[in-house]
Design an enzyme around this catalytic site. Structure first.
Site, short mmCIF file in Angstrom:
data_model
loop_
_atom_site.label_atom_id
_atom_site.label_comp_id
_atom_site.label_asym_id
_atom_site.label_seq_id
_atom_site.Cartn_x
_atom_site.Cartn_y
_atom_site.Cartn_z
N LYS A 1 0.85 -1.20 0.00
CA LYS A 1 0.00 0.00 0.00
C LYS A 1 0.88 1.25 0.00
CE LYS A 1 -3.38 2.57 2.86
NZ LYS A 1 -4.28 2.55 4.02
N ASP B 1 1.42 6.17 5.71
CA ASP B 1 0.45 5.25 5.11
C ASP B 1 1.01 4.56 3.86
OD1 ASP B 1 -1.97 4.05 5.59
OD2 ASP B 1 -3.14 5.47 4.40
N ARG C 1 -7.86 -0.58 0.80
CA ARG C 1 -8.41 -1.79 0.16
C ARG C 1 -8.78 -1.52 -1.30
NH1 ARG C 1 -12.84 -2.03 4.78
NH2 ARG C 1 -11.09 -0.95 5.77
N ASP D 1 -2.76 10.12 3.82
CA ASP D 1 -4.17 9.73 3.91
C ASP D 1 -4.93 10.75 4.76
OD1 ASP D 1 -6.59 8.46 3.99
OD2 ASP D 1 -5.92 6.76 5.21
N ASP E 1 -12.28 6.93 3.58
CA ASP E 1 -11.08 6.67 4.40
C ASP E 1 -10.69 5.18 4.35
OD1 ASP E 1 -8.98 7.26 6.01
OD2 ASP E 1 -10.14 7.47 7.87
N GLU F 1 -9.59 3.57 1.95
CA GLU F 1 -9.04 3.69 0.59
C GLU F 1 -8.00 2.64 0.28
OE1 GLU F 1 -7.81 5.16 3.12
OE2 GLU F 1 -5.66 4.91 2.78
N LYS G 1 -10.47 12.61 8.22
CA LYS G 1 -9.95 12.25 9.54
C LYS G 1 -10.03 13.46 10.47
CE LYS G 1 -6.73 8.64 7.99
NZ LYS G 1 -7.35 7.50 8.69
N1 BES Z 1 -4.49 4.45 6.86
C1 BES Z 1 -5.61 4.13 7.64
C2 BES Z 1 -5.31 3.10 8.72
C3 BES Z 1 -4.40 3.53 9.82
C4 BES Z 1 -4.94 4.00 11.01
C5 BES Z 1 -3.04 3.42 9.72
C6 BES Z 1 -4.12 4.37 12.04
C7 BES Z 1 -2.20 3.81 10.75
C8 BES Z 1 -2.76 4.28 11.91
C9 BES Z 1 -6.73 3.56 6.77
O1 BES Z 1 -6.77 4.01 5.47
C10 BES Z 1 -8.02 3.95 7.43
O2 BES Z 1 -8.27 5.09 7.56
N2 BES Z 1 -8.78 2.96 7.85
C11 BES Z 1 -10.00 3.17 8.48
C12 BES Z 1 -10.99 2.26 7.83
C13 BES Z 1 -12.42 2.56 8.17
C14 BES Z 1 -12.83 3.90 7.66
C15 BES Z 1 -13.31 1.47 7.58
C16 BES Z 1 -9.84 2.86 9.95
O3 BES Z 1 -9.17 1.87 10.28
O4 BES Z 1 -10.34 3.59 10.78
ZN ZN Z 2 -4.92 4.63 4.69
ZN ZN Z 3 -7.87 5.80 5.23
#
Ligand code: BES
Ligand code: ZN
Ligand code: ZN
EC number: 3.4.11.1
Length: 485
Positions: free
Chosen positions: A265, A288, A351, A270, A347, A349, A277
């Site tokens: 990834k 990220d 996947r 992000d 968010d 993204e 966020k």
């Molecule tokens: N990049 C984030 C995941 C992440 C969170 C990495 C904290 C490092 C530290 C990912 O893209 C994300 O935002 N995931 C969301 C998914 C949700 C919206 C379904 C999450 O985990 O909150």
């Molecule tokens: Zn992310």
């Molecule tokens: Zn994200």
């Protein structure tokens, strides 16, 4: 930069001598006996008085007061001899290296045979020491204005041993390559996002290709539009920075089938997109792309050590930002595979970009796929930050990845993926898949979504959202060891 030497190590005039010390039994034999004699038996006293501890995790730097030529000895405590393994030596040397850092050592000598025990040969110890030492000395220099102090850099390492010099030297090279790739991953991840865009990642991949003779292909936005990479492009469409789909191919021979493939990834920042966020949650999102960094670090190691099997790396690289062009919740997008996706959360993204990267990898004859991604906050809630969360559709392949992680000393824990989970991922009124079916089993929803695109191809997903924060460069060595095995 480093040489293997046979002979009396006490003659070394390096700035420091690194010695391993077992506490139980504390034997003044071999290397230690020789040292103790040079100190007129005073080393024994230091240990007895507690000035020098051999306990696991403790290091001591003592001045030699010209009793021998080297200026100081760095002792790495290894604990009980019977229990000490490769990882014990790795950890001990990490601590010793950090503790001796303030001395600005320009040359060190290693009394290699002091680390050898019934579990670890001199050759294995050499690899552990080099890997740990170079990893411990890594610092991200950043963009502070440099001071006037000239920085002292390590110029030479002499390894003193009675073991086979050719084999020891090769092990030192492996250790150094492992550390080098890991440090590259750390540096890429630490670089600020305005200096680590998708183009910068592509530039780094190009440098690797030039240096190691990899085939390289970089798809631009227009190329991806032509072939219908709608899932990746949806994430990238809000950005002014050009997205890149980066593919590296290591071809040691004619054979290019069932290729071991790493997909990383590469979200260079992000913001969350319109599912934005919070002001606190957004800080740190330059990391990220840690999955992409691990894959590029592993490719560097592969370039250095040249395993027999072919390896491919695929990196979807973009940022996830907001503009008038950006994708929105409720959008329905069509992936390269043809499957349609309802976007519930911009968010989620990672996947989306990995879905197309995996389909693309399969088109390029991937046979076994490992994806590495800072995918979900959910994995941190489930497992904490010392573990990487895993999902798979193929247990034997997962076992191989797990074994590689054990060798690397990196902790992976498999999460279940049930038919019930898969139903939730496919729950949408308007599309084949849903990119965010709710909070329950968050990490599993993310990984399981990617699995929908791996389909029958053996696949392991590694969610490093927590582990990449606690252990920068994580999974670089696991991937490299998998390629080398
Ligand atoms: N990049 C984030 C995941 C992440 C969170 C990495 C904290 C490092 C530290 C990912 O893209 C994300 O935002 N995931 C969301 C998914 C949700 C919206 C379904 C999450 O985990 O909150
Ligand atoms: Zn992310
Ligand atoms: Zn994200």
């Amino acid at each position: 930069m480093f040489t293997i030497k046979n002979g009396p190590f006490t003659e070394t005039n390096a700035d420091a001598l690194l010695v391993g010390l077992f506490d139980k039994p504390l034997k003044f034999e071999g290397v230690l006996k020789t040292l103790d004699e040079s100190f007129q038996g005073n080393l024994t006293g230091l240990v007895k008085n507690g000035d020098l501890s051999a306990k696991k995790g403790q290091a001591a730097v003592i001045p030699t007061m010209s009793q021998i030529q080297t200026k100081r000895i760095v002792f790495a405590g290894l604990g009980k001899e019977k229990e000490a393994d490769f990882h014990t030596i790795h950890e001990a040397v990490t601590i010793a290296a950090k503790q001796s850092e303030t001395y600005g050592l320009e040359s060190i000598a290693v009394a290699l045979d002091s680390f050898v025990n019934e579990n670890v040969t001199a050759v294995e110890a050499a690899k552990a020491i080099f890997e740990a030492f170079f990893m411990a000395r890594f610092h991200y220099s950043g963009y502070r204005t440099p001071g006037n102090e000239p920085e002292k850099i390590l110029k030479s390492i002499d390894v003193w041993t009675e073991a086979d010099a050719v084999e020891v030297k090769a092990a030192c090279e492996v250790g150094r390559a492992m550390a080098g790739g890991t440090n590259t991953a750390r540096r890429l991840t630490a670089t600020p996002p305005n200096m680590m865009t998708a183009s910068d990642l592509a530039h780094h991949a190009q440098q690797l290709a030039d240096q190691y003779g990899f085939d390289i292909e970089i798809l631009e936005r227009e190329d991806m539009e032509k072939i219908g990479m709608g899932s990746f492009l949806a994430v990238a469409q809000g950005s002014a920075a050009p997205p890149k789909m980066i593919t590296l191919k290591y071809k040691p021979n004619e054979d290019w089938n069932d290729v071991l493939t790493f997909v990383g990834k590469g979200v260079t920042f992000d913001t969350g997109g319109y599912s934005i966020k919070s002001k606190d949650g957004i800080v740190g999102m330059k990391t990220d792309m840690a999955g992409a960094a691990a894959v590029l670090g592993a490719m560097e190691i592969i370039g250095e050590l040249r395993p027999d099997q072919p390896v491919m790396a695929v990196i979807p690289a973009t940022d996830n930002v907001i503009s008038g062009h950006a994708f929105k919740p409720d959008d329905v997008i069509t992936s390269l595979s043809g499957k349609t996706i309802e976007v519930k959360n911009t968010d989620a993204e990672g996947r989306l970009i990995l879905a197309d990267a995996i389909t693309y990898a399969k088109q390029q004859r991937a046979g076994r796929i490992v994806d590495v991604a800072t995918l979900t906050g959910g994995v941190i809630i489930a497992l904490g930050k010392d573990k990487t969360g895993a999902l798979t559709n193929n247990e034997p392949f997962f076992e191989q990845v797990l074994e590689a992680s054990h060798e690397a000393g990196e902790f992976i824990w498999q999460l279940p993926l049930t038919e019930f989970d898969k139903k939730r991922i496919r729950q949408s009124d308007v599309a084949d898949l849903n990119n965010s079916p709710g909070r329950d089993g968050h990490a599993i929803m993310g990984g399981g979504f990617i699995g929908e695109f791996a389909e029958e191809t053996p696949w392991v997903h590694l969610d490093i959202a927590g582990s990449a924060e606690m252990s920068p460069g994580v999974m670089t060595r696991t991937l490299a060891i998998l390629a080398l095995s």
